[in-house]
Design a protein around this motif. Structure first.
Motif, PDB file in Angstrom:
ATOM      1  N   ASN A  45      43.296  47.299  54.244  1.00 36.32           N
ATOM      2  CA  ASN A  45      44.320  47.481  53.216  1.00 36.32           C
ATOM      3  C   ASN A  45      44.117  46.632  51.968  1.00 36.32           C
ATOM      4  O   ASN A  45      45.021  46.518  51.153  1.00 36.32           O
ATOM      5  N   LEU A  46      42.932  46.035  51.788  1.00 35.97           N
ATOM      6  CA  LEU A  46      42.685  45.298  50.551  1.00 35.97           C
ATOM      7  C   LEU A  46      42.539  46.290  49.402  1.00 35.97           C
ATOM      8  O   LEU A  46      41.897  47.341  49.549  1.00 35.97           O
ATOM      9  N   THR A  47      43.129  45.951  48.273  1.00 31.88           N
ATOM     10  CA  THR A  47      43.056  46.843  47.113  1.00 31.88           C
ATOM     11  C   THR A  47      41.723  46.660  46.400  1.00 31.88           C
ATOM     12  O   THR A  47      41.021  45.658  46.583  1.00 31.88           O
ATOM     13  N   VAL A  48      41.398  47.631  45.570  1.00 30.62           N
ATOM     14  CA  VAL A  48      40.186  47.555  44.757  1.00 30.62           C
ATOM     15  C   VAL A  48      40.240  46.306  43.871  1.00 30.62           C
ATOM     16  O   VAL A  48      39.241  45.596  43.714  1.00 30.62           O
ATOM     17  N   ALA A  49      41.404  46.003  43.324  1.00 29.55           N
ATOM     18  CA  ALA A  49      41.572  44.845  42.448  1.00 29.55           C
ATOM     19  C   ALA A  49      41.360  43.539  43.214  1.00 29.55           C
ATOM     20  O   ALA A  49      40.744  42.596  42.690  1.00 29.55           O
ATOM     21  N   GLU A  50      41.864  43.470  44.443  1.00 30.96           N
ATOM     22  CA  GLU A  50      41.674  42.256  45.261  1.00 30.96           C
ATOM     23  C   GLU A  50      40.198  42.064  45.596  1.00 30.96           C
ATOM     24  O   GLU A  50      39.671  40.946  45.508  1.00 30.96           O
ATOM     25  N   LEU A  51      39.526  43.145  45.952  1.00 31.20           N
ATOM     26  CA  LEU A  51      38.095  43.057  46.266  1.00 31.20           C
ATOM     27  C   LEU A  51      37.279  42.668  45.033  1.00 31.20           C
ATOM     28  O   LEU A  51      36.342  41.883  45.127  1.00 31.20           O
ATOM     29  N   GLU A  52      37.664  43.206  43.892  1.00 26.72           N
ATOM     30  CA  GLU A  52      36.981  42.876  42.637  1.00 26.72           C
ATOM     31  C   GLU A  52      37.127  41.383  42.337  1.00 26.72           C
ATOM     32  O   GLU A  52      36.151  40.715  41.973  1.00 26.72           O
ATOM     33  N   ALA A  53      38.324  40.851  42.509  1.00 24.63           N
ATOM     34  CA  ALA A  53      38.552  39.425  42.268  1.00 24.63           C
ATOM     35  C   ALA A  53      37.741  38.579  43.247  1.00 24.63           C
ATOM     36  O   ALA A  53      37.145  37.561  42.859  1.00 24.63           O
ATOM     37  N   LEU A  54      37.694  38.983  44.509  1.00 28.47           N
ATOM     38  CA  LEU A  54      36.901  38.240  45.501  1.00 28.47           C
ATOM     39  C   LEU A  54      35.418  38.255  45.149  1.00 28.47           C
ATOM     40  O   LEU A  54      34.728  37.229  45.276  1.00 28.47           O
ATOM     41  N   ARG A  55      34.910  39.396  44.683  1.00 26.83           N
ATOM     42  CA  ARG A  55      33.497  39.476  44.282  1.00 26.83           C
ATOM     43  C   ARG A  55      33.204  38.512  43.139  1.00 26.83           C
ATOM     44  O   ARG A  55      32.167  37.859  43.115  1.00 26.83           O
ATOM     45  N   MET A  56      34.136  38.437  42.207  1.00 24.45           N
ATOM     46  CA  MET A  56      33.923  37.573  41.046  1.00 24.45           C
ATOM     47  C   MET A  56      33.992  36.098  41.444  1.00 24.45           C
ATOM     48  O   MET A  56      33.233  35.284  40.929  1.00 24.45           O
ATOM     49  N   VAL A  57      34.879  35.757  42.374  1.00 26.82           N
ATOM     50  CA  VAL A  57      34.922  34.387  42.895  1.00 26.82           C
ATOM     51  C   VAL A  57      33.618  34.085  43.620  1.00 26.82           C
ATOM     52  O   VAL A  57      33.033  33.010  43.467  1.00 26.82           O
ATOM     53  N   GLU A  58      33.139  35.043  44.383  1.00 29.09           N
ATOM     54  CA  GLU A  58      31.873  34.880  45.107  1.00 29.09           C
ATOM     55  C   GLU A  58      30.736  34.586  44.132  1.00 29.09           C
ATOM     56  O   GLU A  58      29.832  33.809  44.430  1.00 29.09           O
ATOM     57  N   ASN A  59      30.811  35.198  42.951  1.00 22.24           N
ATOM     58  CA  ASN A  59      29.778  34.993  41.933  1.00 22.24           C
ATOM     59  C   ASN A  59      29.986  33.718  41.123  1.00 22.24           C
ATOM     60  O   ASN A  59      29.268  33.480  40.157  1.00 22.24           O
ATOM     61  N   GLY A  60      30.977  32.917  41.511  1.00 25.43           N
ATOM     62  CA  GLY A  60      31.159  31.612  40.887  1.00 25.43           C
ATOM     63  C   GLY A  60      32.110  31.556  39.716  1.00 25.43           C
ATOM     64  O   GLY A  60      32.219  30.509  39.072  1.00 25.43           O
ATOM     65  N   LEU A  61      32.795  32.637  39.403  1.00 24.81           N
ATOM     66  CA  LEU A  61      33.713  32.621  38.275  1.00 24.81           C
ATOM     67  C   LEU A  61      35.025  31.942  38.655  1.00 24.81           C
ATOM     68  O   LEU A  61      35.473  32.032  39.795  1.00 24.81           O
ATOM     69  N   LEU A  62      35.622  31.287  37.683  1.00 25.93           N
ATOM     70  CA  LEU A  62      36.926  30.660  37.850  1.00 25.93           C
ATOM     71  C   LEU A  62      38.028  31.675  37.544  1.00 25.93           C
ATOM     72  O   LEU A  62      37.773  32.709  36.916  1.00 25.93           O
ATOM     73  N   VAL A  63      39.233  31.369  37.963  1.00 24.88           N
ATOM     74  CA  VAL A  63      40.359  32.281  37.758  1.00 24.88           C
ATOM     75  C   VAL A  63      40.480  32.669  36.290  1.00 24.88           C
ATOM     76  O   VAL A  63      40.636  33.846  35.953  1.00 24.88           O
ATOM     77  N   ALA A  90      47.944  37.177  37.298  1.00 20.73           N
ATOM     78  CA  ALA A  90      47.585  38.428  37.975  1.00 20.73           C
ATOM     79  C   ALA A  90      46.411  38.205  38.926  1.00 20.73           C
ATOM     80  O   ALA A  90      46.398  38.722  40.047  1.00 20.73           O
ATOM     81  N   ILE A  91      45.454  37.413  38.502  1.00 22.91           N
ATOM     82  CA  ILE A  91      44.292  37.117  39.351  1.00 22.91           C
ATOM     83  C   ILE A  91      44.717  36.271  40.544  1.00 22.91           C
ATOM     84  O   ILE A  91      44.289  36.510  41.676  1.00 22.91           O
ATOM     85  N   LYS A  92      45.581  35.307  40.295  1.00 28.67           N
ATOM     86  CA  LYS A  92      46.068  34.470  41.392  1.00 28.67           C
ATOM     87  C   LYS A  92      46.803  35.308  42.430  1.00 28.67           C
ATOM     88  O   LYS A  92      46.653  35.092  43.635  1.00 28.67           O
ATOM     89  N   LEU A  93      47.591  36.287  41.973  1.00 25.24           N
ATOM     90  CA  LEU A  93      48.299  37.181  42.907  1.00 25.24           C
ATOM     91  C   LEU A  93      47.321  38.040  43.698  1.00 25.24           C
ATOM     92  O   LEU A  93      47.511  38.266  44.903  1.00 25.24           O
ATOM     93  N   ARG A  94      46.268  38.514  43.038  1.00 26.89           N
ATOM     94  CA  ARG A  94      45.262  39.315  43.738  1.00 26.89           C
ATOM     95  C   ARG A  94      44.573  38.492  44.817  1.00 26.89           C
ATOM     96  O   ARG A  94      44.372  38.964  45.937  1.00 26.89           O
ATOM     97  N   LEU A  95      44.215  37.266  44.464  1.00 26.11           N
ATOM     98  CA  LEU A  95      43.538  36.403  45.435  1.00 26.11           C
ATOM     99  C   LEU A  95      44.488  35.993  46.563  1.00 26.11           C
ATOM    100  O   LEU A  95      44.085  35.916  47.725  1.00 26.11           O
ATOM    101  N   LYS A  96      45.740  35.777  46.221  1.00 24.51           N
ATOM    102  CA  LYS A  96      46.735  35.439  47.247  1.00 24.51           C
ATOM    103  C   LYS A  96      46.903  36.605  48.221  1.00 24.51           C
ATOM    104  O   LYS A  96      46.967  36.418  49.441  1.00 24.51           O
ATOM    105  N   GLY A  97      46.972  37.814  47.685  1.00 24.97           N
ATOM    106  CA  GLY A  97      47.085  39.003  48.531  1.00 24.97           C
ATOM    107  C   GLY A  97      45.871  39.179  49.420  1.00 24.97           C
ATOM    108  O   GLY A  97      45.997  39.499  50.609  1.00 24.97           O
ATOM    109  N   ALA A  98      44.692  38.954  48.867  1.00 27.52           N
ATOM    110  CA  ALA A  98      43.462  39.077  49.650  1.00 27.52           C
ATOM    111  C   ALA A  98      43.426  38.034  50.770  1.00 27.52           C
ATOM    112  O   ALA A  98      43.070  38.352  51.906  1.00 27.52           O
ATOM    113  N   LYS A  99      43.821  36.802  50.437  1.00 25.56           N
ATOM    114  CA  LYS A  99      43.849  35.748  51.469  1.00 25.56           C
ATOM    115  C   LYS A  99      44.799  36.121  52.595  1.00 25.56           C
ATOM    116  O   LYS A  99      44.467  35.962  53.772  1.00 25.56           O
TER     117      LYS A  99
END
Length: 103
Positions: free
Chosen positions: A42-60, A73-82
């Motif tokens: 049930n992870l959204t496309v936006a949550e997965l996109e944010a996780l990929r970008m964190v994986e690549n070393g980007l900051l919020v 918005a990014i913090k909410l996406r990452l919170k939802g993914a967590k």
């Protein structure tokens, strides 16, 4: 399981055989443990996109700027993914998503 993966286990008692209630309880417990280890679907496309970008070393802030959204918005996406991954930290969420091959 998916991809032909199987797990095997031996369960025994040295004093007697398991009765039907014990076997049913063991089966329920094993199915529950298996379900808990399954990747979330049930992870959204936006949550997965944010996780990929964190994986690549980007900051919020960098992720927000790249996507044209707010830091919040990014913090909410990452919170939802967590939460969906049952991760305690962002790093753990990225690691789990990677191990589940979601990112």
């Amino acid at each position: 399981g998916p991809g032909g993966q199987r797990s095997f286990g031996n369960f025994l008692r040295d004093d007697r055989e398991f009765d039907n209630d014990e076997i049913a309880a063991l089966k329920d417990r094993l199915q529950s443990m298996h379900a808990a280890m399954a990747p979330p679907t049930n992870l959204t496309v936006a949550e997965l996109e944010a996780l990929r970008m964190v994986e690549n070393g980007l900051l919020v802030k960098e992720i927000a700027n790249a996507l044209g959204v707010t830091d919040g918005a990014i913090k909410l996406r990452l919170k939802g993914a967590k939460a969906k991954l049952r991760a305690k930290t962002g790093s753990q969420a990225v690691s789990m998503a990677r191990s589940f091959r979601l990112i």
